[in-house]
Scaffold this motif. Structure first.
Motif, short mmCIF file in Angstrom:
data_model
loop_
_atom_site.label_atom_id
_atom_site.label_comp_id
_atom_site.label_asym_id
_atom_site.label_seq_id
_atom_site.Cartn_x
_atom_site.Cartn_y
_atom_site.Cartn_z
N GLU A 14 2.25 55.17 -5.93
CA GLU A 14 1.63 53.87 -6.19
C GLU A 14 2.52 53.01 -7.05
O GLU A 14 3.42 53.50 -7.73
CB GLU A 14 0.28 54.07 -6.89
N GLY A 16 2.87 48.54 -8.60
CA GLY A 16 2.25 47.23 -8.74
C GLY A 16 2.97 46.39 -9.76
O GLY A 16 4.06 46.73 -10.24
N GLY A 20 -1.04 44.29 -13.54
CA GLY A 20 -2.00 45.09 -12.80
C GLY A 20 -2.84 44.32 -11.80
O GLY A 20 -3.69 44.89 -11.14
N ARG A 23 -1.61 45.66 -6.73
CA ARG A 23 -1.31 47.08 -6.63
C ARG A 23 -0.95 47.42 -5.19
O ARG A 23 -1.31 46.68 -4.27
CB ARG A 23 -2.52 47.92 -7.05
N TYR A 24 -0.26 48.52 -5.00
CA TYR A 24 0.02 49.02 -3.66
C TYR A 24 0.09 50.53 -3.67
O TYR A 24 0.25 51.16 -4.73
CB TYR A 24 1.31 48.43 -3.08
N GLU A 25 -0.04 51.11 -2.49
CA GLU A 25 0.15 52.54 -2.29
C GLU A 25 1.07 52.73 -1.11
O GLU A 25 0.91 52.06 -0.07
CB GLU A 25 -1.19 53.23 -2.04
N TRP A 65 -1.85 47.37 0.44
CA TRP A 65 -1.88 46.48 -0.72
C TRP A 65 -3.28 46.51 -1.31
O TRP A 65 -4.27 46.62 -0.60
CB TRP A 65 -1.55 45.05 -0.32
N SER A 67 -5.66 45.00 -5.01
CA SER A 67 -5.68 44.13 -6.19
C SER A 67 -6.86 44.51 -7.05
O SER A 67 -7.92 44.83 -6.53
CB SER A 67 -5.79 42.67 -5.76
N THR A 68 -6.68 44.45 -8.32
CA THR A 68 -7.80 44.72 -9.21
C THR A 68 -8.80 43.57 -9.17
O THR A 68 -9.91 43.72 -9.65
CB THR A 68 -7.31 44.91 -10.66
N ASP A 125 5.06 53.01 -9.99
CA ASP A 125 4.48 53.48 -11.25
C ASP A 125 5.37 54.52 -11.91
O ASP A 125 5.91 55.41 -11.25
CB ASP A 125 3.09 54.07 -11.02
#
Length: 178
Positions: A14, A16, A20, A23-25, A65, A67-68, A125
């Motif tokens: 992960e 981003g 914060g 974010r992506y994975e 993708w 997003s918080t 990360d």
């Protein structure tokens, strides 16, 4: 060029932006290891403030993708529904993605290679870079197996001394893998 994924390799990592908001994975099961290269072009230098920018090249199918702040957390490039993700086109058909809230550089993509997204390695990360595979994942991802793009812009005595294949300008997708 994909190789067999080691047993201790993570299925995903992960990353981003700094704040914060984006974010992506990255799914590493579909293509191991991800393509790795650096870029020394003037635009990447200006965009990031670094003299060499390391990238991970992945297919958009490997990338989710999030997003918080977004309601729908599953997007492929371009993630147009993310509240703070924005793309800037410095050249026609080329897009540099970043967080519109904190300014973190996140991705690069081109109309010439649809379905391919380059993620800035520095946005991965820290826990993944330092702790996965007993600390070896960061070393592996930092090795530019695909070489150094735009090496004609190398800084003599500094970036020209980096080991790996040098590409005077950009490179074809086949050369990016490895």
């Amino acid at each position: 060029m994909s190789t067999a994924k080691p047993d201790n390799a993570p299925d995903s990592i992960e990353g981003g932006c700094l704040c914060g908001a984006v974010r992506y994975e990255l799914d590493l099961v579909k293509n191991w290891p991800p393509g790795r290269h650096t870029c020394q072009c003037t635009q990447c230098r200006k965009w990031t403030g670094a003299i060499v920018v390391p990238f991970l090249s992945v297919s958009s199918e490997q990338l989710t993708w999030g997003s918080t702040f977004a309601q729908d957390l599953s997007h492929t490039t371009p993630p147009t529904k993310l509240d703070f993700f924005i793309e800037y086109s410095a050249s026609p058909g080329y897009y540099r993605g970043f967080c519109n809230k904190c300014g973190s550089t996140l991705s690069w993509r081109s109309d010439k290679e649809p379905g391919v997204v380059e993620i800035t390695l520095g946005s991965v990360d820290e826990r993944d870079l330092l702790n996965k595979m007993d600390g070896e994942l960061g070393r592996l991802l930092s090795h530019p197996a695909g070489g150094h793009f735009w090496s004609k812009n190398a800084i003599k005595g500094v970036t020209d001394l980096m080991p790996g294949k040098k590409h005077p300008e950009s490179s074809e997708l086949e050369e990016m893998k490895g």
